[in-house]
Design an enzyme around this catalytic site. Structure first.
Site, PDB file in Angstrom:
ATOM      1  N   GLU A 125      -6.196  -8.338  -0.192  1.00 25.46           N
ATOM      2  CA  GLU A 125      -7.095  -8.295   0.949  1.00 25.46           C
ATOM      3  C   GLU A 125      -8.423  -7.904   0.299  1.00 25.46           C
ATOM      4  O   GLU A 125      -8.726  -7.104  -0.643  1.00 25.46           O
ATOM      5  CB  GLU A 125      -6.846  -6.984   1.763  1.00 25.46           C
TER       6      GLU A 125
ATOM      7  N   GLU B 136       0.897  -1.266  -0.106  1.00 27.57           N
ATOM      8  CA  GLU B 136       0.104   0.000   0.027  1.00 27.57           C
ATOM      9  C   GLU B 136       0.692   1.304   0.096  1.00 27.57           C
ATOM     10  O   GLU B 136       0.593   2.391   0.629  1.00 27.57           O
ATOM     11  CB  GLU B 136      -1.171  -0.194   1.244  1.00 27.57           C
TER      12      GLU B 136
END
Length: 362
Positions: free
Chosen positions: A281, A165
């Site tokens: 995710e 991220e």
């Protein structure tokens, strides 16, 4: 870095004696090993064909996995009603024991492991950030070489990410510039290669959020340094950390923007859209009993429409009091995920797993 899918391990079994793995893409031919139908759990006379590349990209479905709450994979698998193909774990760049005892146990039990190596000091209280400049200066080279040697010693494929991220608001331009991120990524991959960790499979993970897509070109390390592309697929309705989220995104709504961007815009920035995709995710907050169940149960229906997606991992954790994705505390989420996990498209046959196992012995 594992070679970029240069070798395809193709299994074709016909008749009682079975057949053998053959395969090639371009100039490289796959390692050959004799397989029989009984060896791979097939009945006599069965026919089956599937390919699994050196970077673990399957041609016959999707790997199914998750990031277990507090690392408890048994609890996640009980809720899911099945074994996870891939388990996501989290380590710091200052930890020499990567993989650690837990990861080695997961591998020994037949699961794949995906470890995110965070640019943070996990050996210190509060896990303080590490600057990309310090990585480039070689401050962690000794630890990284230890990690690489340990990964190589596994003699099994191992998914790795550096600083997931990096496009997120809380990370972007915080630990260093995008250019420093990409240079640090390449530095780490180069160190692993020098230590013989050819079984490392590098997964570039971003949020995939629509508002962050313009940041991706500057964070791309290069095709030769990335094996899989990964992003997330969340619905966060009512999450206290996302006060402006007053709508509901389906699983497909959440994954589509990044998928379309990679396919349509990626090549303009040197990103190969043919690379396999991992939804790193995914999950939803509670959006009503039926709606929550259906959000998860719908996942396998969506996946075949996005052919580059070859792995999906659920986020089974609690972010805050008002942002809880744990399957074990929401029976509708648990039931929906269990239903999804029974779909054949996300149930890789045991014979395919054995193909991977036997191939990596050669």
């Amino acid at each position: 870095m594992a070679s970029m899918g240069a070798v395809l391990l193709t299994l074709t079994l016909t008749g009682a004696d079975g057949g053998g793995p053959t395969g090639q893409t371009g100039q490289a031919e796959a390692p050959r090993r004799s397989f029989t139908a009984p060896m791979l759990g097939l009945p006599s006379g069965a026919e089956y064909r599937c390919t699994v590349s050196e970077i673990l990209e399957p041609s016959c479905g999707v790997w199914w996995g998750g990031s277990p709450h507090e690392g408890d994979v048994a609890q996640l698998e009980e809720a899911a009603g099945r074994r996870m193909d891939i388990v996501y774990t989290w380590r710091g760049i200052d930890q020499a024991q990567v993989p650690g005892e837990r990861e080695r146990r997961l591998v020994a039990e037949g699961r794949f492991v995906h470890t995110n190596i965070e640019a943070r000091r996990f050996t210190r209280p509060g896990h303080p950030d590490v600057s990309y400049r310090s990585i480039l200066a070689g401050e962690f080279d000794g630890v990284l070489r230890d990690q690489a040697r340990a990964v190589a010693a596994l003699e099994a494929p191992y998914f790795l990410t550096f600083d997931h991220e990096a496009d997120a608001n809380k990370r972007y331009n915080k630990r260093g510039t995008p250019q420093e991120f990409t240079r640090a990524w390449r530095h780490i991959v180069d160190l692993y290669e020098e230590e013989g960790a050819d079984n490392a499979i590098w997964v570039w993970n971003v949020t995939g959020w629509r508002d962050n897509l313009d940041r991706l070109p500057g964070l791309w390390p290069g095709n030769e340094y990335v094996d899989w592309i990964s992003w997330e697929a969340y619905n966060m309705t009512g999450c206290d950390l996302m006060p402006g989220w007053d709508h509901v995104d389906s699983f497909e709504d959440a994954l589509r923007p990044a998928y379309e961007w990679i396919q349509n815009e990626g090549p303009k920035h040197g990103i190969d859209p043919a690379k396999p995709v991992m939804i790193g995710e995914m999950g939803t907050t509670f959006i009503g009993a039926r709606e929550t169940l259906e959000w998860y149960a719908d996942v396998p229906r969506v996946l075949p429409e996005y052919e580059r997606i070859r792995a999906v991992k659920v986020w089974d954790s609690k972010v805050s009091e008002g942002c809880d994705f744990r399957l074990g505390v929401n029976r509708y989420a648990q039931q929906g995920f269990e239903m999804a996990g029974r779909d054949p498209y996300v149930n890789m046959p045991d014979r395919v797993r054995r193909l991977v196992e036997y191939a990596h012995r050669d």
